[in-house]
Design a protein around this motif. Structure first.
Motif, PDB file in Angstrom:
ATOM      1  N   MET A   1       0.836  -1.177   0.000  1.00 18.68           N
ATOM      2  CA  MET A   1       0.000   0.000   0.000  1.00 18.68           C
ATOM      3  C   MET A   1       0.888   1.250   0.000  1.00 18.68           C
ATOM      4  SD  MET A   1      -3.013  -1.192   0.214  1.00 18.68           S
ATOM      5  CE  MET A   1      -3.477  -2.881   0.367  1.00 18.68           C
ATOM      6  N   PRO A   2       0.602   2.152  -0.883  1.00 13.32           N
ATOM      7  CA  PRO A   2       1.396   3.379  -0.903  1.00 13.32           C
ATOM      8  C   PRO A   2       1.006   4.309   0.248  1.00 13.32           C
ATOM      9  CG  PRO A   2      -0.297   3.463  -2.587  1.00 13.32           C
ATOM     10  CD  PRO A   2      -0.362   2.096  -1.967  1.00 13.32           C
ATOM     11  N   PHE A   3       1.983   4.981   0.793  1.00 12.48           N
ATOM     12  CA  PHE A   3       1.728   5.972   1.840  1.00 12.48           C
ATOM     13  C   PHE A   3       2.629   7.178   1.607  1.00 12.48           C
ATOM     14  CE2 PHE A   3       5.040   3.204   3.358  1.00 12.48           C
ATOM     15  CZ  PHE A   3       5.962   4.056   3.945  1.00 12.48           C
ATOM     16  N   VAL A  30      -3.420   9.569  -1.820  1.00 16.60           N
ATOM     17  CA  VAL A  30      -2.674   8.466  -1.193  1.00 16.60           C
ATOM     18  C   VAL A  30      -2.909   8.536   0.315  1.00 16.60           C
ATOM     19  CG1 VAL A  30      -0.350   7.633  -0.646  1.00 16.60           C
ATOM     20  CG2 VAL A  30      -0.925   8.250  -2.991  1.00 16.60           C
ATOM     21  N   ASP A  31      -3.408   7.417   0.873  1.00 13.43           N
ATOM     22  CA  ASP A  31      -3.764   7.425   2.289  1.00 13.43           C
ATOM     23  C   ASP A  31      -3.161   6.282   3.108  1.00 13.43           C
ATOM     24  OD1 ASP A  31      -5.208   5.269   1.397  1.00 13.43           O
ATOM     25  OD2 ASP A  31      -7.176   6.107   1.856  1.00 13.43           O
ATOM     26  N   GLY A  32      -2.383   5.421   2.473  1.00 13.99           N
ATOM     27  CA  GLY A  32      -1.771   4.320   3.207  1.00 13.99           C
ATOM     28  C   GLY A  32      -2.708   3.147   3.447  1.00 13.99           C
ATOM     29  N   VAL A  66       6.154   9.271  -2.074  1.00 16.74           N
ATOM     30  CA  VAL A  66       5.322   8.134  -1.680  1.00 16.74           C
ATOM     31  C   VAL A  66       6.241   6.924  -1.579  1.00 16.74           C
ATOM     32  CG1 VAL A  66       3.512   6.576  -2.524  1.00 16.74           C
ATOM     33  CG2 VAL A  66       3.206   9.028  -2.737  1.00 16.74           C
ATOM     34  N   ALA A  67       5.964   6.061  -0.629  1.00 18.59           N
ATOM     35  CA  ALA A  67       6.702   4.804  -0.505  1.00 18.59           C
ATOM     36  C   ALA A  67       5.678   3.687  -0.409  1.00 18.59           C
ATOM     37  CB  ALA A  67       7.593   4.829   0.732  1.00 18.59           C
ATOM     38  N   LEU A  68       6.141   2.463  -0.626  1.00 21.00           N
ATOM     39  CA  LEU A  68       5.251   1.314  -0.545  1.00 21.00           C
ATOM     40  C   LEU A  68       5.503   0.556   0.738  1.00 21.00           C
ATOM     41  CD1 LEU A  68       5.495  -0.010  -4.201  1.00 21.00           C
ATOM     42  CD2 LEU A  68       3.666   1.342  -3.179  1.00 21.00           C
ATOM     43  N   GLU A  69       4.429   0.200   1.418  1.00 19.49           N
ATOM     44  CA  GLU A  69       4.533  -0.616   2.627  1.00 19.49           C
ATOM     45  C   GLU A  69       5.204  -1.919   2.255  1.00 19.49           C
ATOM     46  OE1 GLU A  69       1.687  -2.920   5.816  1.00 19.49           O
ATOM     47  OE2 GLU A  69       0.787  -1.647   4.317  1.00 19.49           O
ATOM     48  N   GLY A  70       6.106  -2.374   3.099  1.00 20.68           N
ATOM     49  CA  GLY A  70       6.790  -3.627   2.840  1.00 20.68           C
ATOM     50  C   GLY A  70       8.103  -3.444   2.108  1.00 20.68           C
ATOM     51  N   ARG A  71       8.380  -2.261   1.620  1.00 21.25           N
ATOM     52  CA  ARG A  71       9.662  -1.982   0.984  1.00 21.25           C
ATOM     53  C   ARG A  71      10.593  -1.422   2.055  1.00 21.25           C
ATOM     54  NH1 ARG A  71       7.242  -4.481  -2.598  1.00 21.25           N
ATOM     55  NH2 ARG A  71       6.912  -3.696  -4.671  1.00 21.25           N
ATOM     56  N   GLY A  76       9.279   0.979   8.410  1.00 21.88           N
ATOM     57  CA  GLY A  76       8.143   0.225   7.889  1.00 21.88           C
ATOM     58  C   GLY A  76       8.299  -1.245   8.195  1.00 21.88           C
ATOM     59  N   ARG A  77       7.189  -1.893   8.472  1.00 25.31           N
ATOM     60  CA  ARG A  77       7.253  -3.325   8.728  1.00 25.31           C
ATOM     61  C   ARG A  77       7.020  -4.071   7.422  1.00 25.31           C
ATOM     62  NH1 ARG A  77       2.211  -1.910   9.310  1.00 25.31           N
ATOM     63  NH2 ARG A  77       0.483  -3.323   9.499  1.00 25.31           N
ATOM     64  N   PRO A  78       7.583  -5.254   7.255  1.00 22.92           N
ATOM     65  CA  PRO A  78       7.405  -5.981   6.006  1.00 22.92           C
ATOM     66  C   PRO A  78       5.955  -6.400   5.814  1.00 22.92           C
ATOM     67  CG  PRO A  78       8.622  -7.304   7.592  1.00 22.92           C
ATOM     68  CD  PRO A  78       8.414  -5.958   8.203  1.00 22.92           C
ATOM     69  N   THR A  79       5.546  -6.489   4.557  1.00 19.74           N
ATOM     70  CA  THR A  79       4.204  -6.907   4.227  1.00 19.74           C
ATOM     71  C   THR A  79       4.047  -8.388   4.523  1.00 19.74           C
ATOM     72  OG1 THR A  79       4.119  -5.274   2.478  1.00 19.74           O
ATOM     73  CG2 THR A  79       2.538  -7.051   2.337  1.00 19.74           C
ATOM     74  N   ARG A  80       2.928  -8.745   5.106  1.00 15.89           N
ATOM     75  CA  ARG A  80       2.634 -10.142   5.399  1.00 15.89           C
ATOM     76  C   ARG A  80       2.366 -10.864   4.088  1.00 15.89           C
ATOM     77  NH1 ARG A  80      -2.431 -12.077   8.860  1.00 15.89           N
ATOM     78  NH2 ARG A  80      -2.020 -14.275   8.729  1.00 15.89           N
ATOM     79  N   ARG A  81       2.904 -12.068   3.945  1.00 12.96           N
ATOM     80  CA  ARG A  81       2.742 -12.833   2.717  1.00 12.96           C
ATOM     81  C   ARG A  81       2.076 -14.163   3.015  1.00 12.96           C
ATOM     82  NH1 ARG A  81       6.505 -11.454  -1.516  1.00 12.96           N
ATOM     83  NH2 ARG A  81       7.520  -9.541  -0.957  1.00 12.96           N
ATOM     84  N   SER A  82       0.966 -14.420   2.335  1.00 13.50           N
ATOM     85  CA  SER A  82       0.305 -15.709   2.440  1.00 13.50           C
ATOM     86  C   SER A  82      -0.736 -15.820   1.343  1.00 13.50           C
ATOM     87  CB  SER A  82      -0.366 -15.889   3.809  1.00 13.50           C
ATOM     88  OG  SER A  82      -1.554 -15.119   3.889  1.00 13.50           O
TER      89      SER A  82
END
Length: 150
Positions: A1-3, A30-32, A66-71, A76-82
């Protein structure tokens, strides 16, 4: 998600002339909480503007507004993957992109039980978006969904 980054928030206050109107509007929304595909849909721009919207998103990322969550971002915390997260993302993104007109893709989304069936559902969703003239959104949703797989 961009923030928005600190630089992005500062740009909104500063209002420099380095952003074209479309890029500025995208920065404002952009709202995160929504991915670029949902933000593009919320802007209600015609499908023909897809390449301009993608260029605006790329500009915001390149300028660090803007940055991307998980990058690799500040704290920032890493994006959950499943598989479940990817399926939920796909369902939510399609609901937003097609503005609730998802009856014909829901069977494919409900049938997701493994990675192979998720890939089939992604293909169904991408075809539906392309038929609706949303090629840019189709590519973004596909890419983001695949990024969420473990």
């Amino acid at each position: 998600m961009p923030f928005k980054t600190m630089a992005g928030r500062a740009e909104l206050v500063r209002r420099s002339d380095r952003l074209d109107p479309l890029t500025r509007v995208l920065l404002i929304v952009v709202d995160g909480r929504q991915d670029f595909a949902a933000l593009f849909a919320a802007l209600g721009r015609p499908a023909a503007e897809g390449p301009r919207l993608l260029a605006a998103a790329a500009t915001l990322l390149e300028l660090g507004l803007v940055a991307l969550e998980g990058r690799d971002t500040d704290g920032g915390r890493p994006t959950r993957r499943s598989l479940a997260v990817a399926r939920l993302y796909l369902m939510d993104a399609m609901e937003r992109a097609l503005r609730g007109d998802t009856a014909r893709i829901k069977p494919a989304l409900r049938a997701v039980t493994d990675e192979a069936s998720l890939h089939e559902a992604i293909d169904v969703c991408v075809r539906a978006l392309r038929e609706a003239g949303a090629d840019g959104q189709a590519d973004l949703i596909r890419r983001r969904c695949l990024e969420l797989l473990p």
